[in-house]
Structure formats: C-alpha cells, structure tokens
Scaffold this active site. Structure first.
Site, short mmCIF file in Angstrom:
data_model
loop_
_atom_site.label_atom_id
_atom_site.label_comp_id
_atom_site.label_asym_id
_atom_site.label_seq_id
_atom_site.Cartn_x
_atom_site.Cartn_y
_atom_site.Cartn_z
N HIS A 138 -62.63 22.74 -12.75
CA HIS A 138 -63.08 21.63 -13.16
C HIS A 138 -62.30 22.16 -14.69
CE1 HIS A 138 -65.89 18.93 -15.98
NE2 HIS A 138 -65.94 20.11 -17.11
N GLY A 153 -62.43 24.01 -19.67
CA GLY A 153 -63.80 25.01 -20.85
C GLY A 153 -65.18 23.78 -20.05
N LYS A 154 -66.24 23.83 -20.95
CA LYS A 154 -67.80 23.13 -20.52
C LYS A 154 -67.36 21.60 -20.67
CE LYS A 154 -70.30 27.23 -21.95
NZ LYS A 154 -71.46 27.80 -22.93
N SER A 155 -68.33 20.83 -20.40
CA SER A 155 -68.26 20.04 -20.20
C SER A 155 -68.53 19.15 -21.92
CB SER A 155 -68.98 18.89 -19.61
OG SER A 155 -69.13 17.66 -19.56
N GLY A 156 -67.78 18.22 -22.19
CA GLY A 156 -68.13 17.18 -23.03
C GLY A 156 -66.78 18.11 -24.13
N ILE A 157 -66.19 19.51 -24.47
CA ILE A 157 -64.91 20.07 -25.19
C ILE A 157 -64.16 19.06 -25.39
CG2 ILE A 157 -64.17 21.33 -24.02
CD1 ILE A 157 -66.15 22.92 -26.56
N GLY A 158 -63.69 18.20 -24.49
CA GLY A 158 -63.15 17.15 -24.97
C GLY A 158 -61.77 17.41 -24.23
N LYS A 159 -61.80 18.18 -22.99
CA LYS A 159 -60.66 18.05 -22.28
C LYS A 159 -59.44 16.48 -21.90
CE LYS A 159 -63.14 20.51 -18.35
NZ LYS A 159 -64.12 20.07 -19.55
N SER A 160 -60.56 15.79 -21.44
CA SER A 160 -59.64 14.09 -21.16
C SER A 160 -59.45 14.03 -22.17
CB SER A 160 -60.75 13.81 -20.62
OG SER A 160 -61.25 14.57 -19.10
N ASP A 177 -59.88 16.42 -14.14
CA ASP A 177 -61.99 16.67 -14.17
C ASP A 177 -62.22 17.61 -13.40
OD1 ASP A 177 -65.10 15.56 -14.75
OD2 ASP A 177 -64.93 15.25 -12.49
N GLU A 202 -61.35 10.20 -17.28
CA GLU A 202 -62.70 9.49 -17.71
C GLU A 202 -62.99 10.00 -19.16
OE1 GLU A 202 -67.39 10.64 -17.00
OE2 GLU A 202 -65.85 11.61 -15.53
N ARG A 243 -55.17 36.04 -33.46
CA ARG A 243 -54.32 35.19 -34.84
C ARG A 243 -52.50 36.21 -34.44
NH1 ARG A 243 -57.10 35.64 -39.99
NH2 ARG A 243 -55.69 34.24 -40.33
#
Length: 312
Positions: A138, A153-160, A177, A202, A243
């Site tokens: 994913h 990353g988790k769904s909704g984190i802003g990958k797309s 996706d 998406e 860092r």
C-alpha cells in the site's frame, strides 16, 4: 503457484498459432525455456515437461537428420509429456508433423517473427516477470530524478497528494495506492501498477485523476526499479528523528534490503519537497557522495586540529 495461460503468452508476444488451439488454456508455471537437443535424439531422462519448448534453426536442422518415422516417434515421445507449448523462431520451416501432432495432443504450436536468440531472451524475461512471486504494497511508487522511490504510510497521511505535487514538478508516476512488487534478482526489486490502476491517482476531495491526460505521456511509466523507501508518518513529539542522516535504516522485501527514510508529517512542512530531497540525497549516495559522513569527517578533522593547536 503463479501461472500464466498460453493464450496470454501468445497475445503479449505477438505469436502466430499454427495448431493445437485446444491447448491455449494450458498453464505455464516454469520461467525457464527448453531447447531440445538430446531429446530429439531420443534421450528423455532429463526432459522438463513444465517448460515451454523453443525450436530454432539448430534444433530443427538436427531433427531433420533423422527419418520422418523416427522424427514422429521422438516428437510423440516429447508431446506425451504434455509440455505447455512449442514455439518456433522466424527462420524455421515448421514440419507438418508438428502441426498434425499438435492438434492430436492438444499442444499449441506457435511461430514467432523473431530469431532464436532474441526470442529466447524475450520469452525468458517475459515469463520471469509474469511468474515470479509478488507482494502488494500500500503506497505510491514514483520515479524521482531517475530514482525509483516507494512512498508508504498510513491511509490519509498524504501519499497521493505528495505524488501529485511531484508530478507537477516533472517527476513520473508508476503506481498509486497499490504497488505490485517482485524481485527480478537478489538486489533488484521492480514495482508496477495493477493493470486496472495504471495512470490513475486518487486524491481525496477531487477524486480520480488521469495523470497522462492531465500532464502528458511523460508523467507515467509502467515499471521502475525500487531503490528507496520513504515512510510518511504523523509527527510524534517525544519520538527521536534522525537529524544528521547517519542512521542507516533499511526495509526488506523478499531477499533484498532497500534504504529507508522516515519523514514526520507536520503542518507547514512541504512533504513533496522533503520526499524529493530524500530521493536526490539517496541518488548522491549511490554516486558515492554522503553529505552527513562528509560533514562529520570535517568536524572530526577540525576538532583534532584545534586539539593539536591547543597542545602546542
């Protein structure tokens, strides 16, 4: 076990069907190619019936040294083991024996427009790609400045959304996706999109975006070697984040370890710029330049010089 139907092999490699149509639904499970030599001489002890058979000019010329009766006997012996298909290269005149026995045994007799060496290489690469084990990840796979970068990353984190911004900057989408990943060889991971998802992004609040229609054909490619994994995660106040870039984190798919960078997402941080920078920095590392190592080396030299001056 992964398998591919002969009919798909035919369509994807522009092969002509000469006989054995009833066997086009046969499955191929082996990525190696069989080029019969001693089998045509009657020695079958090491014959692997799971492999596609390739007959070029050499194999055909060798077979023609024998009488038609002996040729038929040996072809029948090979066909009785039920190989998935027999393919002839472009310069081979296919004997009527293969046509007749292909129909009799239900084994597809196919013809290519390529010469033997090129055909052998093409078939092996094709079958290896189609039959190798795959994992579904994913995430989003991008070509960033030539470096295959898998963003997870988790769904909704802003990958797309990050991918969309990167495409606007001239980078290339491979898959959004869902990324299908397979190991071509140890150390070589290839990622691609499922057929149904090719070209599409998406974006929440906007919907489905066709990157080719919106940005042109240069915004999309079918496959890419994965050389960096970037994980986006929500910023955690008390979590330690590297860092300097001295912590060499990796992640493993199949038998291949890939460098990994974790980027915390926080309001005000330009995630696309950070991902782009991570990819460019990793590209420099592949070229032999490591900024963090160089900086620490210079600091160490400076401190050592100061210490020597102090002792004088």
């Amino acid at each position: 076990m992964n398998g591919i139907k002969v009919i798909h092999l035919v369509k994807d490699n522009q092969l002509s069907i000469l006989a054995g149509n009833q066997g086009l639904e046969n499955y191929i499970y082996e990525d190696m190619i069989s080029r019969p030599g001693i089998e045509l001489a009657g020695f079958m002890d090491f014959f692997d019936a799971k492999r596609v058979i390739l007959i070029g000019s050499k194999e055909n010329s060798f077979s023609n040294l024998f009488s038609l009766t002996l040729q038929e006997e040996r072809i029948r012996d090979i066909f009785s083991h039920r190989p998935p298909a027999v393919i002839f290269s472009v310069n081979v005149d296919v004997s009527p024996l293969y046509i007749r026995l292909g129909d009799e045994y239900g084994i597809p007799i196919l013809k290519s427009n390529l010469r033997t060496t090129a055909l052998n290489s093409k078939l092996y690469s094709y079958l290896q790609e189609k039959l190798t084990e795959r994992k579904t990840v994913h995430g989003v796979l991008m070509d960033i400045g030539g470096l295959g970068t898998l963003i997870i990353g988790k769904s909704g984190i802003g990958k797309s959304e990050t991918a969309l911004e990167l495409i606007k900057r001239g980078h290339i989408l491979i898959s959004d996706d869902r990324v299908d990943v397979y190991q071509k060889d140890v150390g070589i991971l290839i990622g691609q999109a499922p057929k149904i998802l090719e070209r599409y992004l998406e974006i929440r609040g906007i919907g489905i975006v066709d990157v080719v229609s919106m940005f042109g054909v240069g915004a999309y490619r079918e496959t890419k070697k994965i050389r960096l994994v970037v994980e986006l995660e929500k910023w955690e106040e008390n979590k330690y984040y590297d860092r300097l870039g001295l912590d060499l984190e990796t992640t493993k798919y199949f038998d291949t370890e890939i460098p990994k960078v974790t980027i915390p997402v926080l309001p005000g941080r330009n995630v696309a710029t950070l991902v782009e920078s991570a990819a460019m920095n990793e590209k420099l590392k592949y070229m032999g330049y490591h900024a963090a190592f160089n900086l620490t080396r210079e600091i160490t030299r400076h401190m050592k010089k100061q210490e020597e001056n102090h002792n004088e």
